[in-house]
Enzyme design. Sequence first.
Site, PDB file in Angstrom:
ATOM      1  N   THR A   1      21.781  47.834 -62.884  1.00 27.10           N
ATOM      2  CA  THR A   1      20.319  47.898 -62.787  1.00 27.10           C
ATOM      3  C   THR A   1      19.753  48.863 -63.829  1.00 27.10           C
ATOM      4  OG1 THR A   1      20.624  47.646 -60.387  1.00 27.10           O
ATOM      5  CG2 THR A   1      18.413  48.194 -61.145  1.00 27.10           C
TER       6      THR A   1
ATOM      7  N   ARG B   1      26.942  52.995 -65.055  1.00 24.56           N
ATOM      8  CA  ARG B   1      27.219  54.098 -64.120  1.00 24.56           C
ATOM      9  C   ARG B   1      28.661  54.006 -63.667  1.00 24.56           C
ATOM     10  NH1 ARG B   1      22.097  54.915 -60.680  1.00 24.56           N
ATOM     11  NH2 ARG B   1      20.636  55.128 -62.416  1.00 24.56           N
TER      12      ARG B   1
ATOM     13  N   HIS C   1      19.821  59.468 -59.456  1.00 22.85           N
ATOM     14  CA  HIS C   1      19.845  60.170 -58.171  1.00 22.85           C
ATOM     15  C   HIS C   1      21.250  60.261 -57.592  1.00 22.85           C
ATOM     16  CE1 HIS C   1      19.451  55.916 -57.938  1.00 22.85           C
ATOM     17  NE2 HIS C   1      20.006  55.942 -56.741  1.00 22.85           N
TER      18      HIS C   1
ATOM     19  N   LYS D   1      22.447  55.309 -70.497  1.00 24.00           N
ATOM     20  CA  LYS D   1      21.448  54.247 -70.572  1.00 24.00           C
ATOM     21  C   LYS D   1      20.881  54.223 -71.980  1.00 24.00           C
ATOM     22  CE  LYS D   1      17.465  54.648 -68.478  1.00 24.00           C
ATOM     23  NZ  LYS D   1      16.284  54.516 -67.647  1.00 24.00           N
TER      24      LYS D   1
ATOM     25  N   ASP E   1      13.880  63.264 -58.733  1.00 26.15           N
ATOM     26  CA  ASP E   1      15.333  63.069 -58.662  1.00 26.15           C
ATOM     27  C   ASP E   1      16.045  63.696 -59.858  1.00 26.15           C
ATOM     28  OD1 ASP E   1      14.467  61.279 -60.591  1.00 26.15           O
ATOM     29  OD2 ASP E   1      16.047  59.838 -60.136  1.00 26.15           O
TER      30      ASP E   1
ATOM     31  N   ASP F   1      17.056  62.797 -62.853  1.00 24.93           N
ATOM     32  CA  ASP F   1      16.538  62.650 -64.216  1.00 24.93           C
ATOM     33  C   ASP F   1      15.020  62.596 -64.280  1.00 24.93           C
ATOM     34  OD1 ASP F   1      16.618  60.176 -62.910  1.00 24.93           O
ATOM     35  OD2 ASP F   1      16.668  59.078 -64.797  1.00 24.93           O
TER      36      ASP F   1
ATOM     37  N   ASP G   1      12.639  60.625 -62.859  1.00 28.42           N
ATOM     38  CA  ASP G   1      11.776  59.446 -62.875  1.00 28.42           C
ATOM     39  C   ASP G   1      11.308  59.015 -61.479  1.00 28.42           C
ATOM     40  OD1 ASP G   1      14.261  58.520 -62.142  1.00 28.42           O
ATOM     41  OD2 ASP G   1      14.391  56.947 -63.671  1.00 28.42           O
ATOM     42  N   ARG G   2      11.949  59.524 -60.432  1.00 31.07           N
ATOM     43  CA  ARG G   2      11.502  59.140 -59.088  1.00 31.07           C
ATOM     44  C   ARG G   2      10.551  60.184 -58.499  1.00 31.07           C
ATOM     45  NH1 ARG G   2      16.276  56.186 -55.714  1.00 31.07           N
ATOM     46  NH2 ARG G   2      16.827  54.728 -57.366  1.00 31.07           N
TER      47      ARG G   2
ATOM     48  N   THR H   1      14.342  43.707 -59.416  1.00 34.13           N
ATOM     49  CA  THR H   1      14.552  45.150 -59.297  1.00 34.13           C
ATOM     50  C   THR H   1      15.011  45.742 -60.630  1.00 34.13           C
ATOM     51  OG1 THR H   1      15.102  44.927 -56.974  1.00 34.13           O
ATOM     52  CG2 THR H   1      15.973  46.865 -58.100  1.00 34.13           C
TER      53      THR H   1
ATOM     54  N   GLU I   1       8.186  50.564 -57.704  1.00 37.83           N
ATOM     55  CA  GLU I   1       9.269  50.009 -56.897  1.00 37.83           C
ATOM     56  C   GLU I   1       9.338  50.768 -55.581  1.00 37.83           C
ATOM     57  OE1 GLU I   1      12.847  48.355 -59.071  1.00 37.83           O
ATOM     58  OE2 GLU I   1      12.589  50.277 -60.060  1.00 37.83           O
ATOM     59  N   GLU I   2       9.931  50.102 -54.581  1.00 34.81           N
ATOM     60  CA  GLU I   2      10.057  50.728 -53.272  1.00 34.81           C
ATOM     61  C   GLU I   2      10.983  51.945 -53.307  1.00 34.81           C
ATOM     62  OE1 GLU I   2      13.225  50.649 -51.732  1.00 34.81           O
ATOM     63  OE2 GLU I   2      13.957  49.526 -53.457  1.00 34.81           O
ATOM     64  N   SER I   3      11.825  52.037 -54.329  1.00 35.53           N
ATOM     65  CA  SER I   3      12.827  53.089 -54.404  1.00 35.53           C
ATOM     66  C   SER I   3      12.251  54.377 -55.001  1.00 35.53           C
ATOM     67  CB  SER I   3      14.008  52.591 -55.235  1.00 35.53           C
ATOM     68  OG  SER I   3      13.541  52.064 -56.466  1.00 35.53           O
TER      69      SER I   3
ATOM     70  N   ARG J   1      21.465  45.961 -49.674  1.00 36.35           N
ATOM     71  CA  ARG J   1      20.149  46.477 -49.290  1.00 36.35           C
ATOM     72  C   ARG J   1      19.376  45.354 -48.589  1.00 36.35           C
ATOM     73  NH1 ARG J   1      20.555  51.162 -51.944  1.00 36.35           N
ATOM     74  NH2 ARG J   1      20.873  51.262 -54.210  1.00 36.35           N
TER      75      ARG J   1
HETATM   76  C1  G1P Z   1      18.115  51.293 -57.481  1.00 40.58           C
HETATM   77  C2  G1P Z   1      16.753  50.898 -56.962  1.00 40.58           C
HETATM   78  C3  G1P Z   1      15.936  50.284 -58.071  1.00 40.58           C
HETATM   79  C4  G1P Z   1      15.852  51.245 -59.253  1.00 40.58           C
HETATM   80  C5  G1P Z   1      17.242  51.673 -59.669  1.00 40.58           C
HETATM   81  C6  G1P Z   1      17.206  52.743 -60.748  1.00 40.58           C
HETATM   82  O1  G1P Z   1      18.793  50.145 -57.945  1.00 40.58           O
HETATM   83  O2  G1P Z   1      16.862  50.015 -55.866  1.00 40.58           O
HETATM   84  O3  G1P Z   1      14.658  49.985 -57.580  1.00 40.58           O
HETATM   85  O4  G1P Z   1      15.209  50.644 -60.337  1.00 40.58           O
HETATM   86  O5  G1P Z   1      17.954  52.195 -58.548  1.00 40.58           O
HETATM   87  O6  G1P Z   1      16.543  53.901 -60.335  1.00 40.58           O
HETATM   88  P1  G1P Z   1      19.862  49.334 -57.073  1.00 40.58           P
HETATM   89  O7  G1P Z   1      20.919  50.325 -56.662  1.00 40.58           O
HETATM   90  O8  G1P Z   1      19.139  48.819 -55.871  1.00 40.58           O
HETATM   91  O9  G1P Z   1      20.344  48.241 -57.974  1.00 40.58           O
HETATM   92 ZN    ZN Z   2      16.236  58.489 -61.707  1.00 42.31          ZN
END
Ligand code: G1P
Ligand code: ZN
Length: 544
Positions: free
Chosen positions: A18, A22, A114, A126, A278, A280, A282-283, A345, A364-366, A497
């Site tokens: 995503t 990682r 995170h 990234k 978080d 880095d 961004d959250r 996502t 995003e919801e996250s 999820r």
């Molecule tokens: C998760 C979040 C997604 C976000 C990403 C990076 O990804 O659900 O919204 O963009 O972290 O911060 P996921 O682990 O669900 O693929």
């Molecule tokens: Zn982040």
Amino acid sequence: MSVQTIRIDPWQDQEPGTSGLRKSTRDFMRPGYLEAFLQAVFDEAAPADGDALVVGGDGRFFCREAAETVVRMALANGFSRVIVGQDALISTPAASALIRRRGAKGGVILSASHNPGGPDGDFGVKYNTETGGPAPTTFTAGVFARSKALEGYRILEATAPDLSVIGETRMGDGIVEVIDPITDYADLMETVFDFDAIRSLISQPGFRMAFDAMNAVTGPYATEILERRLGAPAGTVMRGRPLPDFGGGHPDPHPDHTPELTARMFGTDPLDFAAASDGDGDRNMILGPVTIVSPGDSLAILAAHADVVPRYRDGLKGLARSLPTSRAADRVAEALGIEMHQTPTGWKFFTNLLDAGRITLCGEESFGTGSDHVREKDGLWAVLFWLNVLAATGKGVGEVVAGHWSRFGRDYYQRHDYEGLEVEPAQAFMQGLRDMADGAAGRTVAGYAVQSAEDFAYTDPVDGTTVTKQGVTVHLSPDARITWRLSGTGSSGATLRVYLERFEDPAGDLHQTPGQALEAVAEVARVLSDIEARLGRTAPSVIT
Ligand code: G1P
Ligand code: ZN
């Protein structure tokens, strides 16, 4: 200073997820592993003479060593200038801003966001392109293909300059420039928001706030912006010093990971406003007295109040949210008469819409919210946006949220994560859901009728590229929705999820807990997915 080519056997597991690649820190520290991925990235990016690369990370364990490797490899691969944050630190949104302001070819961000850090934690890499946004899927697919066939990597046979010292150093045929990563970003925030209004809110007698930087990258940014420029009292920023292991904490802005802040907000004498970011930066998590603002609501509320912010005073072009994010923002877009987009996502899907001027805000919801000021989600930006709204309206967080629900209705929302699954059964479970979706319309479970079901595919309206299998969604009547997808950011195993939401119109009961309001929808999810039989799980590992 010569360029060395080191022969390697290619790795087969460097598929970006995503948000970049990682893996566990130990995986990344294996000889040649980081180097191989960087080589695949640089080959795909194909820099030309004169091109610059931005480099920085969230300060986690192995960041500085990795940044030194990036510097040596970037110069060996055709970049003419490498711009590095002092001490190898740059928040993700600040890196995005820097790429844009300096006209860089791209940037390498060293972070696992995170995920916990340290030798036993995670690491990540990234690549962002010249727009400042995460590389699109066409780029990451190219990187993966190259990585599997790589024969070697190129690196300068020299030590990188001291990354703690600001200034320029010649290296090989290029230049390494170590910069202060804070000032530019803080200046950008001053152009977006009404700092005078926020300053007078913060100086009001009795107004109390806190920001938890979780010993991650936002500490120095928040201290500069909130305490130095906006006059918040010293100590407003908690856990402000970036540490390689985030002080042993989990740098995810969730009430469970910010114990002191959460206790202050849910105790007898809560602060007026609290927030966290978080690893880095961004959250964002926004808290009011005894209130957690749901990220889907936050996007909608900010959009509905955008006219109080100088940058957005002339109106919004459009809004976007990821598939599993609640539809609260859709209701605001409709009221404003602007475009609304539903994307897969991951922030990379917003970039084209932002570049094309189709949208101004997205989220995003996250716990991710952002705008066209950069091409990443932006934690401190969201905090400042909320402060700007509180300053302009004279209302508290709870009042703003309740006011929004009574105008637009409420999208009750929960995410249920099932962690620690084996990859194959998890993938088979998703296939089972696709099969279920085919025949689901018309079924009735726990008082809900399935209206339609889909396996989400997305065609980018700007460049026409299509991605498939982005999550299975069922639409229910009365108005509710369930989405299932597998996480793409873990470093091992699989996480499922399950996203649950239900709309309550303004005349309904707007003040239940999400758990109560979504009990029947959760039951529908259990029955339709048959999770207990298929995965042996009776309850989620984490509910957000
Ligand atoms: C998760 C979040 C997604 C976000 C990403 C990076 O990804 O659900 O919204 O963009 O972290 O911060 P996921 O682990 O669900 O693929
Ligand atoms: Zn982040």
